[in-house]
Design a protein around this motif. Structure first.
Motif, PDB file in Angstrom:
ATOM      1  N   PHE A  63       0.822  -1.205   0.000  1.00  0.00           N
ATOM      2  CA  PHE A  63       0.000   0.000   0.000  1.00  0.00           C
ATOM      3  C   PHE A  63       0.861   1.262   0.000  1.00  0.00           C
ATOM      4  CE2 PHE A  63      -2.523   3.350   2.097  1.00  0.00           C
ATOM      5  CZ  PHE A  63      -3.605   3.379   1.227  1.00  0.00           C
ATOM      6  N   VAL A  64       2.016   1.205   0.672  1.00  0.00           N
ATOM      7  CA  VAL A  64       2.950   2.333   0.609  1.00  0.00           C
ATOM      8  C   VAL A  64       3.327   2.606  -0.842  1.00  0.00           C
ATOM      9  CG1 VAL A  64       5.279   3.114   1.224  1.00  0.00           C
ATOM     10  CG2 VAL A  64       3.850   1.990   2.944  1.00  0.00           C
ATOM     11  N   GLY A  65       3.609   1.535  -1.593  1.00  0.00           N
ATOM     12  CA  GLY A  65       3.916   1.697  -3.006  1.00  0.00           C
ATOM     13  C   GLY A  65       2.745   2.230  -3.800  1.00  0.00           C
ATOM     14  N   LEU A  66       1.533   1.796  -3.437  1.00  0.00           N
ATOM     15  CA  LEU A  66       0.341   2.273  -4.142  1.00  0.00           C
ATOM     16  C   LEU A  66       0.127   3.769  -3.932  1.00  0.00           C
ATOM     17  CD1 LEU A  66      -2.231   1.715  -5.780  1.00  0.00           C
ATOM     18  CD2 LEU A  66      -3.382   1.153  -3.621  1.00  0.00           C
ATOM     19  N   VAL A  67       0.265   4.242  -2.697  1.00  0.00           N
ATOM     20  CA  VAL A  67       0.092   5.669  -2.408  1.00  0.00           C
ATOM     21  C   VAL A  67       1.142   6.490  -3.160  1.00  0.00           C
ATOM     22  CG1 VAL A  67       0.231   7.438  -0.618  1.00  0.00           C
ATOM     23  CG2 VAL A  67      -1.014   5.315  -0.177  1.00  0.00           C
ATOM     24  N   ASN A  68       2.403   6.087  -3.031  1.00  0.00           N
ATOM     25  CA  ASN A  68       3.464   6.837  -3.704  1.00  0.00           C
ATOM     26  C   ASN A  68       3.359   6.725  -5.220  1.00  0.00           C
ATOM     27  OD1 ASN A  68       5.623   7.951  -1.652  1.00  0.00           O
ATOM     28  ND2 ASN A  68       4.983   5.974  -0.841  1.00  0.00           N
ATOM     29  N   GLY A  69       3.022   5.530  -5.702  1.00  0.00           N
ATOM     30  CA  GLY A  69       2.949   5.328  -7.139  1.00  0.00           C
ATOM     31  C   GLY A  69       1.800   6.073  -7.788  1.00  0.00           C
ATOM     32  N   SER A  70       0.624   6.050  -7.170  1.00  0.00           N
ATOM     33  CA  SER A  70      -0.508   6.779  -7.735  1.00  0.00           C
ATOM     34  C   SER A  70      -0.239   8.276  -7.746  1.00  0.00           C
ATOM     35  CB  SER A  70      -1.776   6.474  -6.943  1.00  0.00           C
ATOM     36  OG  SER A  70      -1.635   6.849  -5.581  1.00  0.00           O
ATOM     37  N   GLY A  71       0.405   8.762  -6.686  1.00  0.00           N
ATOM     38  CA  GLY A  71       0.763  10.176  -6.650  1.00  0.00           C
ATOM     39  C   GLY A  71       1.747  10.551  -7.736  1.00  0.00           C
ATOM     40  N   GLN A  72       2.752   9.698  -7.948  1.00  0.00           N
ATOM     41  CA  GLN A  72       3.755   9.992  -8.966  1.00  0.00           C
ATOM     42  C   GLN A  72       3.173   9.890 -10.375  1.00  0.00           C
ATOM     43  OE1 GLN A  72       6.782  11.190  -8.598  1.00  0.00           O
ATOM     44  NE2 GLN A  72       6.560  11.226  -6.373  1.00  0.00           N
ATOM     45  N   LEU A  73       2.253   8.966 -10.593  1.00  0.00           N
ATOM     46  CA  LEU A  73       1.618   8.884 -11.910  1.00  0.00           C
ATOM     47  C   LEU A  73       0.741  10.107 -12.167  1.00  0.00           C
ATOM     48  CD1 LEU A  73       0.680   5.094 -12.166  1.00  0.00           C
ATOM     49  CD2 LEU A  73       2.552   6.315 -13.295  1.00  0.00           C
ATOM     50  N   ALA A  74       0.038  10.582 -11.130  1.00  0.00           N
ATOM     51  CA  ALA A  74      -0.712  11.831 -11.274  1.00  0.00           C
ATOM     52  C   ALA A  74       0.242  12.988 -11.555  1.00  0.00           C
ATOM     53  CB  ALA A  74      -1.517  12.102 -10.008  1.00  0.00           C
ATOM     54  N   PHE A  75       1.384  12.994 -10.865  1.00  0.00           N
ATOM     55  CA  PHE A  75       2.458  13.957 -11.122  1.00  0.00           C
ATOM     56  C   PHE A  75       2.824  13.944 -12.604  1.00  0.00           C
ATOM     57  CE2 PHE A  75       6.881  14.942 -11.698  1.00  0.00           C
ATOM     58  CZ  PHE A  75       7.260  15.841 -10.722  1.00  0.00           C
ATOM     59  N   ALA A  76       3.055  12.746 -13.146  1.00  0.00           N
ATOM     60  CA  ALA A  76       3.469  12.618 -14.542  1.00  0.00           C
ATOM     61  C   ALA A  76       2.384  13.093 -15.501  1.00  0.00           C
ATOM     62  CB  ALA A  76       3.848  11.163 -14.835  1.00  0.00           C
ATOM     63  N   LEU A  77       1.147  12.698 -15.243  1.00  0.00           N
ATOM     64  CA  LEU A  77       0.054  13.033 -16.149  1.00  0.00           C
ATOM     65  C   LEU A  77      -0.255  14.528 -16.167  1.00  0.00           C
ATOM     66  CD1 LEU A  77      -2.384  10.067 -15.425  1.00  0.00           C
ATOM     67  CD2 LEU A  77      -0.995  10.424 -17.489  1.00  0.00           C
ATOM     68  N   PHE A  78       0.048  15.229 -15.070  1.00  0.00           N
ATOM     69  CA  PHE A  78      -0.284  16.650 -15.008  1.00  0.00           C
ATOM     70  C   PHE A  78       0.828  17.538 -15.543  1.00  0.00           C
ATOM     71  CE2 PHE A  78      -1.197  20.754 -12.861  1.00  0.00           C
ATOM     72  CZ  PHE A  78      -2.511  20.917 -13.297  1.00  0.00           C
ATOM     73  N   CYS A  79       1.966  16.973 -15.867  1.00  0.00           N
ATOM     74  CA  CYS A  79       3.094  17.812 -16.291  1.00  0.00           C
ATOM     75  C   CYS A  79       2.789  18.583 -17.574  1.00  0.00           C
ATOM     76  CB  CYS A  79       4.342  16.949 -16.466  1.00  0.00           C
ATOM     77  SG  CYS A  79       5.101  16.441 -14.911  1.00  0.00           S
ATOM     78  N   LEU A  80       2.270  17.902 -18.588  1.00  0.00           N
ATOM     79  CA  LEU A  80       1.966  18.597 -19.841  1.00  0.00           C
ATOM     80  C   LEU A  80       0.873  19.652 -19.656  1.00  0.00           C
ATOM     81  CD1 LEU A  80       2.211  15.685 -22.437  1.00  0.00           C
ATOM     82  CD2 LEU A  80       3.877  17.497 -21.974  1.00  0.00           C
ATOM     83  N   PRO A  81      -0.242  19.350 -18.968  1.00  0.00           N
ATOM     84  CA  PRO A  81      -1.202  20.424 -18.688  1.00  0.00           C
ATOM     85  C   PRO A  81      -0.595  21.573 -17.894  1.00  0.00           C
ATOM     86  CG  PRO A  81      -2.229  18.288 -18.328  1.00  0.00           C
ATOM     87  CD  PRO A  81      -0.774  18.029 -18.562  1.00  0.00           C
ATOM     88  N   ALA A  82       0.323  21.254 -16.959  1.00  0.00           N
ATOM     89  CA  ALA A  82       0.957  22.313 -16.168  1.00  0.00           C
ATOM     90  C   ALA A  82       1.781  23.236 -17.058  1.00  0.00           C
ATOM     91  CB  ALA A  82       1.834  21.703 -15.069  1.00  0.00           C
TER      92      ALA A  82
END
Length: 426
Positions: A57-76
């Motif tokens: 679950f630690v990996g899930l929390v960090n991983g989902s956050g980092q994937l959201a990080f990645a997906l928002f970079c171009l819109p940012a």
């Protein structure tokens, strides 16, 4: 004598930093103290463990956050182009403080606790993505070519210096708060209020950014690339090398505290001390980048520094002792502080101002995607194969990134006007 002269030139450039650059560096210090290497970096995973979750679950929390990080970079990047990098920086830091302030309230949330943890962490990571993406073009416009390497090096040094203080405080806070709270360090309460404090300490950075001015790009260097398909190839290849390179760093940053706590049973205060030591050693490493860049160029610094990062994971993986883990981690963080400003300047200077938001967005997205995949896969890989295989995998991916960078950028290409692409910063 040459080194002394370079140091004098560095100090002279430091005094010439623009007002906006100095204000931004203040927010970078707060960012490092609370989020990037500081209090939150030490305690977030430990808080999740104290809530009863495991490495998966630690990996899930960090991983989902980092994937959201990645997906928002171009819109940012697009939002920065529409509304201005300064406005996006203010909104970004606000989102980080808000998300990380809400996260430790998971035990009192009106919705499912796991959903709350995932949602608030994703919100904070979206803010971090926008902060990173808009920082690079903001600083390019706020600096002249003569001071640019020094400003980026100062930023890379401030993060770990502030992170050193934040890591030390993060390691001590649960123990300090446990007494007045009448709580045990095996429970979540001391960690909850420590994380709340970290979010609160980040908020002055929002006010600091409101005192900066909108930049207009007039101080940037001359364009190197035209708007051609070759630019897309350059951005794509550089992003791919970064995706591999940061895998090793992500493995250590995301799971070192879990490894020390879960596998080696190291006390929280000692975990904070080890993390702080790595941050402290990263400070002189970052500050020496302008000297190294003047001698070898940013490209070579990045390539050899990345190979060193890969090697740093070997003792961490092969020797199950806190001292080996500390040695590997501290050397990796120091080398990361050398490579980060080198590649930041390199990637901004090899494209024209019109392409800089796209370059910043793409490379930052690669970082988030890499860390997201490492976090998501790491939790399950650790459960199935152990920490040794996980850290060795991270080191192998970083080494592959260095070799890919060398293979692509070592020869002249049509998209570059420079004779030796690896030496463009000279």
């Amino acid at each position: 004598m040459r080194i002394a002269g370079m140091l004098i030139a560095y100090l002279s450039a430091w005094r010439l930093f623009s007002r906006d650059a100095r204000l931004y560096l203040t927010t970078a210090a707060l960012f490092g103290f609370t989020v990037f290497g500081g209090i939150y970096s030490v305690l977030l995973n430990l808080y999740l463990l104290r809530l009863g979750y495991g490495p998966g679950f630690v990996g899930l929390v960090n991983g989902s956050g980092q994937l959201a990080f990645a997906l928002f970079c171009l819109p940012a990047g697009m939002l920065g182009g529409w509304y201005g990098n300064r406005r996006m920086l203010i909104a970004s830091l606000s989102a980080v403080a808000f998300g990380f302030g809400l996260l430790p309230l998971a035990e009192f949330s009106p919705i499912d606790q796991t959903t709350w943890l995932l949602m608030t962490h994703i919100l904070a990571q979206i803010g971090i993505a926008s902060y990173f993406v808009n920082s690079m073009p903001f600083l390019m416009d706020a600096t002249s070519p003569a001071e640019r390497n020094h400003v980026y090096a100062a930023m890379a040094a401030l993060w770990p210096l502030a992170g050193f203080a934040g890591s030390l405080l993060g390691g001590l806070l649960p123990g300090l708060l446990a007494v007045p709270l009448q709580a045990s360090l095996t429970g979540p309460e001391p960690y909850r209020y420590s994380l709340l404090l970290a979010a609160l300490l980040l908020t002055p950075g929002i006010w600091v950014l409101t005192n900066t001015q909108e930049t207009d790009g007039r101080r940037t260097s001359a364009p190197v690339l035209n708007r051609t398909p070759a630019a897309y190839a350059l951005i794509t290849m550089l992003s791919l090398t970064i995706l591999f390179r940061v895998a090793g760093e992500g493995a250590a940053r995301l799971f070192l505290n879990v490894y020390l706590d879960d596998a080696l049973q190291v006390p929280t205060a000692q975990i904070g001390l080890l993390a702080a030591t790595g941050q402290l050693l990263a400070v002189p490493a970052a500050l020496v980048v302008p000297i190294l860049a003047a001698r070898w160029g940013n490209g070579y610094i990045y390539m050899f520094g990345t190979l060193g990062m890969a090697a740093s994971l070997i003792p961490l993986a092969l020797i199950p002792h806190w001292s080996a883990a500390g040695l590997g981690y501290t050397s990796l963080i120091a080398l990361a502080s050398i490579t980060r400003p080198a590649i930041a300047v390199y990637q901004m200077e090899i494209v024209s101002p019109a392409w800089r938001p796209a370059m910043a967005a793409a490379t930052t997205m690669a970082l988030g995607l890499s860390w997201g995949l490492v976090a998501l896969g790491g939790g399950y890989m650790i459960t199935a194969l152990g920490y040794q295989s996980f850290f060795l995998m991270g080191g192998g991916l970083s080494a592959a990134g260095a070799l890919l960078f060398w293979g692509y950028f070592r020869i002249p290409r049509a998209e570059s006007t420079q004779r030796h692409p690896l030496d463009q910063a000279k």
